[in-house]
Design a protein around this motif. Structure first.
Motif, PDB file in Angstrom:
ATOM      1  N   GLU A  74       0.826  -1.206   0.000  1.00 28.01           N
ATOM      2  CA  GLU A  74       0.000   0.000   0.000  1.00 28.01           C
ATOM      3  C   GLU A  74       0.862   1.258   0.000  1.00 28.01           C
ATOM      4  OE1 GLU A  74      -4.264  -0.807   1.851  1.00 28.01           O
ATOM      5  OE2 GLU A  74      -2.701  -0.569   3.370  1.00 28.01           O
ATOM      6  N   ALA A  75       1.978   1.189   0.709  1.00 28.72           N
ATOM      7  CA  ALA A  75       2.858   2.353   0.807  1.00 28.72           C
ATOM      8  C   ALA A  75       3.911   2.374  -0.290  1.00 28.72           C
ATOM      9  CB  ALA A  75       3.539   2.374   2.178  1.00 28.72           C
ATOM     10  N   GLY A  76       4.180   1.209  -0.885  1.00 25.14           N
ATOM     11  CA  GLY A  76       5.229   1.147  -1.898  1.00 25.14           C
ATOM     12  C   GLY A  76       6.603   1.387  -1.310  1.00 25.14           C
ATOM     13  N   MET A  77       6.809   0.928  -0.086  1.00 22.18           N
ATOM     14  CA  MET A  77       8.048   1.207   0.645  1.00 22.18           C
ATOM     15  C   MET A  77       8.349   0.004   1.536  1.00 22.18           C
ATOM     16  SD  MET A  77      10.410   3.591   1.668  1.00 22.18           S
ATOM     17  CE  MET A  77       9.771   4.792   0.551  1.00 22.18           C
ATOM     18  N   ASN A  78       9.629  -0.250   1.780  1.00 25.21           N
ATOM     19  CA  ASN A  78       9.990  -1.378   2.647  1.00 25.21           C
ATOM     20  C   ASN A  78       9.672  -1.062   4.109  1.00 25.21           C
ATOM     21  OD1 ASN A  78      12.553  -0.662   4.249  1.00 25.21           O
ATOM     22  ND2 ASN A  78      13.082  -0.004   2.171  1.00 25.21           N
ATOM     23  N   ILE A  79       9.515  -2.125   4.889  1.00 28.48           N
ATOM     24  CA  ILE A  79       9.062  -1.967   6.276  1.00 28.48           C
ATOM     25  C   ILE A  79      10.108  -1.331   7.182  1.00 28.48           C
ATOM     26  CG2 ILE A  79       7.373  -3.823   6.075  1.00 28.48           C
ATOM     27  CD1 ILE A  79       9.337  -5.629   7.661  1.00 28.48           C
ATOM     28  N   VAL A  80      11.376  -1.405   6.807  1.00 25.19           N
ATOM     29  CA  VAL A  80      12.423  -0.768   7.616  1.00 25.19           C
ATOM     30  C   VAL A  80      12.319   0.747   7.486  1.00 25.19           C
ATOM     31  CG1 VAL A  80      14.903  -0.502   7.953  1.00 25.19           C
ATOM     32  CG2 VAL A  80      13.937  -2.776   7.500  1.00 25.19           C
ATOM     33  N   GLY A 107       9.560   2.396   9.205  1.00 24.95           N
ATOM     34  CA  GLY A 107       9.647   2.440  10.667  1.00 24.95           C
ATOM     35  C   GLY A 107       8.792   1.394  11.343  1.00 24.95           C
ATOM     36  N   LEU A 108       8.512   0.303  10.638  1.00 21.94           N
ATOM     37  CA  LEU A 108       7.667  -0.747  11.211  1.00 21.94           C
ATOM     38  C   LEU A 108       8.459  -1.772  12.007  1.00 21.94           C
ATOM     39  CD1 LEU A 108       5.231  -1.456   8.226  1.00 21.94           C
ATOM     40  CD2 LEU A 108       5.017   0.235  10.064  1.00 21.94           C
ATOM     41  N   HIS A 166      14.510 -12.846  17.070  1.00 16.72           N
ATOM     42  CA  HIS A 166      13.177 -12.349  17.416  1.00 16.72           C
ATOM     43  C   HIS A 166      13.054 -10.933  16.849  1.00 16.72           C
ATOM     44  CE1 HIS A 166       9.477 -11.780  19.715  1.00 16.72           C
ATOM     45  NE2 HIS A 166       9.911 -10.538  19.863  1.00 16.72           N
ATOM     46  N   ILE A 167      11.938 -10.704  16.156  1.00 14.95           N
ATOM     47  CA  ILE A 167      11.705  -9.403  15.530  1.00 14.95           C
ATOM     48  C   ILE A 167      10.357  -8.877  15.986  1.00 14.95           C
ATOM     49  CG2 ILE A 167      11.409  -8.200  13.330  1.00 14.95           C
ATOM     50  CD1 ILE A 167      12.979 -10.781  12.189  1.00 14.95           C
ATOM     51  N   ASP A 168      10.339  -7.641  16.472  1.00 19.06           N
ATOM     52  CA  ASP A 168       9.092  -6.949  16.797  1.00 19.06           C
ATOM     53  C   ASP A 168       8.750  -6.025  15.640  1.00 19.06           C
ATOM     54  OD1 ASP A 168       8.719  -8.095  19.297  1.00 19.06           O
ATOM     55  OD2 ASP A 168       9.804  -6.510  20.337  1.00 19.06           O
ATOM     56  N   LEU A 169       7.567  -6.240  15.063  1.00 22.70           N
ATOM     57  CA  LEU A 169       7.059  -5.390  13.991  1.00 22.70           C
ATOM     58  C   LEU A 169       5.768  -4.742  14.435  1.00 22.70           C
ATOM     59  CD1 LEU A 169       7.245  -7.579  10.740  1.00 22.70           C
ATOM     60  CD2 LEU A 169       8.871  -5.879  11.517  1.00 22.70           C
ATOM     61  N   THR A 170       5.460  -3.610  13.852  1.00 23.51           N
ATOM     62  CA  THR A 170       4.170  -2.983  14.065  1.00 23.51           C
ATOM     63  C   THR A 170       3.595  -2.641  12.697  1.00 23.51           C
ATOM     64  OG1 THR A 170       2.992  -1.382  15.428  1.00 23.51           O
ATOM     65  CG2 THR A 170       4.928  -0.563  14.218  1.00 23.51           C
ATOM     66  N   MET A 171       2.413  -2.127  12.680  1.00 28.17           N
ATOM     67  CA  MET A 171       1.779  -1.645  11.457  1.00 28.17           C
ATOM     68  C   MET A 171       1.425  -0.180  11.684  1.00 28.17           C
ATOM     69  SD  MET A 171       1.741  -4.235   9.432  1.00 28.17           S
ATOM     70  CE  MET A 171       2.820  -5.518  10.054  1.00 28.17           C
ATOM     71  N   ASP A 199       6.988   9.866  12.591  1.00 28.68           N
ATOM     72  CA  ASP A 199       8.360  10.205  12.970  1.00 28.68           C
ATOM     73  C   ASP A 199       9.261   8.974  13.059  1.00 28.68           C
ATOM     74  OD1 ASP A 199       6.923   9.511  15.394  1.00 28.68           O
ATOM     75  OD2 ASP A 199       8.631  10.303  16.519  1.00 28.68           O
ATOM     76  N   LYS A 200       8.689   7.780  12.990  1.00 30.25           N
ATOM     77  CA  LYS A 200       9.483   6.551  13.016  1.00 30.25           C
ATOM     78  C   LYS A 200      10.070   6.223  11.639  1.00 30.25           C
ATOM     79  CE  LYS A 200       7.095   4.593  16.989  1.00 30.25           C
ATOM     80  NZ  LYS A 200       7.597   5.630  17.811  1.00 30.25           N
ATOM     81  N   MET A 201       9.599   6.907  10.591  1.00 30.03           N
ATOM     82  CA  MET A 201      10.086   6.668   9.237  1.00 30.03           C
ATOM     83  C   MET A 201      11.491   7.253   9.070  1.00 30.03           C
ATOM     84  SD  MET A 201       6.808   7.304   6.732  1.00 30.03           S
ATOM     85  CE  MET A 201       6.721   9.048   7.031  1.00 30.03           C
ATOM     86  N   THR A 202      12.236   6.646   8.157  1.00 34.70           N
ATOM     87  CA  THR A 202      13.553   7.190   7.820  1.00 34.70           C
ATOM     88  C   THR A 202      13.368   8.410   6.922  1.00 34.70           C
ATOM     89  OG1 THR A 202      13.791   5.888   5.796  1.00 34.70           O
ATOM     90  CG2 THR A 202      14.591   4.871   7.861  1.00 34.70           C
TER      91      THR A 202
END
Length: 103
Positions: A21-27, A30-31, A43-48, A90-93
């Protein structure tokens, strides 16, 4: 046993996972909230961006294979969906902010 990659290598592997949907990688979005590398496990913590994200299952399902491609066979990979703290732009690069015209 082969050593596990460090957090930076895991994060780089997760750049293969995109939010369509965003056309961008999750890193860059900021996910990725946390990466923990232990003896034979990652172990990886992800959010949406929102709890209503229709792509959450797909994104979660792609995390483990992306990391699995760079870790030794038999490494346990746990991808957990977390909601605390809530995601904010603000979590986005800077790359993501520029992509969306927010820089």
């Amino acid at each position: 046993m082969t050593a596990l990659p460090d957090d930076d290598a895991i994060r780089e592997a997760l750049r293969q996972v995109e939010d369509p949907e965003a056309g961008m990688n999750i890193v860059d979005l900021g996910l990725v909230y946390g990466i923990e590398v232990a003896d034979a496990a990652v172990h990886i913590d992800l959010t949406m961006t929102t709890a209503a994200c229709p792509m959450a299952d797909m994104i979660m399902d792609q995390g483990a294979p992306a990391v699995g491609a760079i870790v030794p066979p038999g490494t346990a990979i746990d991808v957990e969906l977390v909601w605390d703290p809530p995601w904010t732009p603000d979590k986005m690069t800077g790359i993501a902010r520029e992509h969306f015209g927010w820089s």
